[in-house]
Write a protein that holds these residues in place. Sequence first.
Motif, PDB file in Angstrom:
ATOM      1  N   GLU A 119       0.850  -1.104  -0.019  1.00 15.58           N
ATOM      2  CA  GLU A 119       0.012  -0.044   0.052  1.00 15.58           C
ATOM      3  C   GLU A 119       0.909   1.264  -0.067  1.00 15.58           C
ATOM      4  O   GLU A 119       0.505   2.297  -0.794  1.00 15.58           O
ATOM      5  CB  GLU A 119      -0.954   0.033   1.187  1.00 15.58           C
ATOM      6  CG  GLU A 119      -2.120  -1.102   1.021  1.00 15.58           C
ATOM      7  CD  GLU A 119      -2.787  -1.220   2.464  1.00 15.58           C
ATOM      8  OE1 GLU A 119      -2.348  -0.500   3.416  1.00 15.58           O
ATOM      9  OE2 GLU A 119      -3.847  -2.122   2.458  1.00 15.58           O
ATOM     10  N   ARG A 153       4.071   1.526  -1.292  1.00 15.71           N
ATOM     11  CA  ARG A 153       4.539   1.521  -2.429  1.00 15.71           C
ATOM     12  C   ARG A 153       3.788   2.160  -3.526  1.00 15.71           C
ATOM     13  O   ARG A 153       4.204   2.951  -4.110  1.00 15.71           O
ATOM     14  CB  ARG A 153       5.030   0.125  -2.729  1.00 15.71           C
ATOM     15  CG  ARG A 153       5.734   0.139  -4.213  1.00 15.71           C
ATOM     16  CD  ARG A 153       6.452  -1.342  -4.237  1.00 15.71           C
ATOM     17  NE  ARG A 153       6.954  -1.312  -5.689  1.00 15.71           N
ATOM     18  CZ  ARG A 153       6.525  -1.760  -6.817  1.00 15.71           C
ATOM     19  NH1 ARG A 153       5.176  -2.015  -6.643  1.00 15.71           N
ATOM     20  NH2 ARG A 153       7.063  -1.823  -7.971  1.00 15.71           N
ATOM     21  N   MET A 154       2.645   1.889  -3.574  1.00 17.91           N
ATOM     22  CA  MET A 154       1.491   2.243  -4.592  1.00 17.91           C
ATOM     23  C   MET A 154       1.329   3.620  -4.272  1.00 17.91           C
ATOM     24  O   MET A 154       1.066   4.538  -5.144  1.00 17.91           O
ATOM     25  CB  MET A 154       0.157   1.425  -4.630  1.00 17.91           C
ATOM     26  CG  MET A 154       0.506  -0.054  -4.787  1.00 17.91           C
ATOM     27  SD  MET A 154       1.296  -0.393  -6.354  1.00 17.91           S
ATOM     28  CE  MET A 154       0.124   0.449  -7.362  1.00 17.91           C
ATOM     29  N   GLU A 155       1.339   3.918  -2.939  1.00 17.67           N
ATOM     30  CA  GLU A 155       0.994   5.612  -2.859  1.00 17.67           C
ATOM     31  C   GLU A 155       2.135   6.454  -3.338  1.00 17.67           C
ATOM     32  O   GLU A 155       2.185   7.546  -3.801  1.00 17.67           O
ATOM     33  CB  GLU A 155       0.922   5.701  -1.311  1.00 17.67           C
ATOM     34  CG  GLU A 155      -0.209   5.177  -0.473  1.00 17.67           C
ATOM     35  CD  GLU A 155      -0.488   5.549   0.798  1.00 17.67           C
ATOM     36  OE1 GLU A 155       0.651   5.940   1.604  1.00 17.67           O
ATOM     37  OE2 GLU A 155      -1.324   5.105   1.638  1.00 17.67           O
ATOM     38  N   ILE A 190       4.466   5.603  -5.748  1.00 19.26           N
ATOM     39  CA  ILE A 190       4.287   5.368  -7.067  1.00 19.26           C
ATOM     40  C   ILE A 190       3.522   6.463  -7.803  1.00 19.26           C
ATOM     41  O   ILE A 190       4.124   6.993  -8.844  1.00 19.26           O
ATOM     42  CB  ILE A 190       4.122   3.930  -7.530  1.00 19.26           C
ATOM     43  CG1 ILE A 190       5.081   3.034  -7.232  1.00 19.26           C
ATOM     44  CG2 ILE A 190       3.538   3.850  -9.140  1.00 19.26           C
ATOM     45  CD1 ILE A 190       4.992   1.637  -7.677  1.00 19.26           C
ATOM     46  N   LYS A 191       2.375   6.783  -7.214  1.00 17.13           N
ATOM     47  CA  LYS A 191       1.698   7.783  -7.734  1.00 17.13           C
ATOM     48  C   LYS A 191       2.487   8.890  -7.623  1.00 17.13           C
ATOM     49  O   LYS A 191       2.037   9.953  -8.501  1.00 17.13           O
ATOM     50  CB  LYS A 191       0.520   8.182  -6.913  1.00 17.13           C
ATOM     51  CG  LYS A 191      -0.513   6.771  -6.941  1.00 17.13           C
ATOM     52  CD  LYS A 191      -1.556   7.119  -6.074  1.00 17.13           C
ATOM     53  CE  LYS A 191      -2.513   5.915  -5.973  1.00 17.13           C
ATOM     54  NZ  LYS A 191      -3.797   5.978  -5.044  1.00 17.13           N
ATOM     55  N   GLN A 192       3.537   9.113  -6.778  1.00 20.26           N
ATOM     56  CA  GLN A 192       4.228  10.476  -6.798  1.00 20.26           C
ATOM     57  C   GLN A 192       5.315  10.661  -7.770  1.00 20.26           C
ATOM     58  O   GLN A 192       5.975  11.640  -8.027  1.00 20.26           O
ATOM     59  CB  GLN A 192       4.704  10.770  -5.372  1.00 20.26           C
ATOM     60  CG  GLN A 192       3.268  10.802  -4.553  1.00 20.26           C
ATOM     61  CD  GLN A 192       3.828  11.088  -2.704  1.00 20.26           C
ATOM     62  OE1 GLN A 192       4.953  11.301  -2.450  1.00 20.26           O
ATOM     63  NE2 GLN A 192       2.778  10.487  -2.222  1.00 20.26           N
ATOM     64  N   GLN A 193       5.794   9.472  -8.134  1.00 23.37           N
ATOM     65  CA  GLN A 193       7.182   9.094  -8.840  1.00 23.37           C
ATOM     66  C   GLN A 193       7.220   7.759  -9.396  1.00 23.37           C
ATOM     67  O   GLN A 193       6.610   7.124  -9.201  1.00 23.37           O
ATOM     68  CB  GLN A 193       8.400   9.557  -7.596  1.00 23.37           C
ATOM     69  CG  GLN A 193       8.511   8.577  -6.590  1.00 23.37           C
ATOM     70  CD  GLN A 193       9.294   9.094  -5.361  1.00 23.37           C
ATOM     71  OE1 GLN A 193      10.505   9.418  -5.796  1.00 23.37           O
ATOM     72  NE2 GLN A 193       8.828   9.251  -4.006  1.00 23.37           N
ATOM     73  N   SER A 194       8.192   7.644 -10.241  1.00 25.20           N
ATOM     74  CA  SER A 194       8.575   6.646 -10.936  1.00 25.20           C
ATOM     75  C   SER A 194       8.742   5.387  -9.706  1.00 25.20           C
ATOM     76  O   SER A 194       9.120   5.494  -8.815  1.00 25.20           O
ATOM     77  CB  SER A 194       9.702   6.483 -11.652  1.00 25.20           C
ATOM     78  OG  SER A 194      10.912   6.516 -11.239  1.00 25.20           O
ATOM     79  N   ALA A 195       8.419   4.139 -10.375  1.00 26.04           N
ATOM     80  CA  ALA A 195       8.570   2.712  -9.533  1.00 26.04           C
ATOM     81  C   ALA A 195      10.045   2.522  -9.233  1.00 26.04           C
ATOM     82  O   ALA A 195      10.465   2.177  -7.912  1.00 26.04           O
ATOM     83  CB  ALA A 195       8.211   1.561 -10.390  1.00 26.04           C
ATOM     84  N   GLN A 214      -1.808  -6.850  -3.999  1.00 23.23           N
ATOM     85  CA  GLN A 214      -2.177  -5.944  -4.396  1.00 23.23           C
ATOM     86  C   GLN A 214      -3.874  -6.186  -4.840  1.00 23.23           C
ATOM     87  O   GLN A 214      -4.761  -5.324  -4.800  1.00 23.23           O
ATOM     88  CB  GLN A 214      -1.744  -5.006  -5.677  1.00 23.23           C
ATOM     89  CG  GLN A 214      -0.367  -4.755  -5.476  1.00 23.23           C
ATOM     90  CD  GLN A 214       0.541  -4.141  -6.715  1.00 23.23           C
ATOM     91  OE1 GLN A 214      -0.208  -4.090  -7.812  1.00 23.23           O
ATOM     92  NE2 GLN A 214       1.666  -3.893  -6.484  1.00 23.23           N
TER      93      GLN A 214
END
Length: 417
Positions: A175, A177-179, A181-186, A352
Amino acid sequence: MQSVLRRVLVGHHQRLPCTWALQAYSNASAAATKSNNASTVAKGVRLMDVHEQSLVDDIFSHALKKQTGVSLKYMLDFGANPIERQLILSAQFLHKELPVRLAHRVAELENLPYGLSAKSSILKVRDWYVDSFKELRQFPPITNAQDEANFTMLLRSIYRRHANVVPVMAKGVSELRMELIKQQSAERVLSEMPEVHQFLDGFYLSRIGIRILIGQHIALHEPPKDDHIGLICTACSPVQVAQDAINDARSICLREYGSSPEVMVYGAPEFVFPYVPSHLHHMVFELVKNSLRAVQDKYEDALQDSPPIRVVVAEGMEDVTIKVSDEGGGIPRSGMPNIWTYLYSTANHPVQLAEQDIQPTIEDSPVVLAGYGYGLPISRLYARYFGGDLQIISMEGYGTDAYLHLNRLGNSQEPLP
């Protein structure tokens, strides 16, 4: 009246070593004194919000104590003849040691970066550890066989309680990590979370140790099995265990893809050494599973048959080494650091996708072929727990070789975090 520990921690913490426990306690104390508007910690999240002060003091007091490691050889020698006196001594050791190990983990879970400590899944795991700590501390001193029998019943309950720690922790970290990723690249997320990965390495390594200690004590009460001392098989055949792991991995591959590459095993079936078969099965299963998926993906639409995966078991003076080789196309050099990163996977992520509480455990029930992203890093921890290691060497465009080193001597102390 405040305890002596709290006065020391809050009043004089600048003089003491900087530890997870001190930092967590200091942060919790500071958060408790802030107003709701000023505080960055959600109400009801910190230990001090939901547990009595005496319990919090006791947890952080134990988190300052040193953990005591054991070795495979020690467990073999100690459990060779599990007479009543030895079982009592084992229970007395666990009664004293387990609260220390649990407290270390609670202190870490209380002070994780990026707001991870406030995730519902992480709080659930923390509360499991707090409950187990509390039950162990409330259990009276163990002086006789009846006390030991009652304590073993408690250990069984604790063992069951913590069965799903890995997937529940995975859900919380996923959870976060997904937050991010919304802000920057994986890629940046994976590289910019070293504190989280360092914590998870230590947390899961500690969990392996806790479960092996509890499991070993419980197993000494089970009906004796040939060539076994508790969980440890004194005549573990790596070739046979590898073959069982291969069969399990291929069965899942057949279910996922409808077909499965061949796996060839090279080694002497009669060679045996002391080891925990379930640990070895887990590690080989993960390595073969990865190779099966890589080969299957590469040759799924090819006209020619896929090349077999090769598993070689080599007997050395100090180590037993198992090599798993495939021709599944390999891993780009730039991607190699990611294979040891938690929740990195190129497959669909079952954590996920799960909306409800996760039922099967990664450790005990490998139900999917890929996707958790925990297989390699946790397999390396299993290897390192008894003094071994896991190395991956890949040739992009060709395939990958995994080298699993197992300490044959069994005299390595637990690498406690």
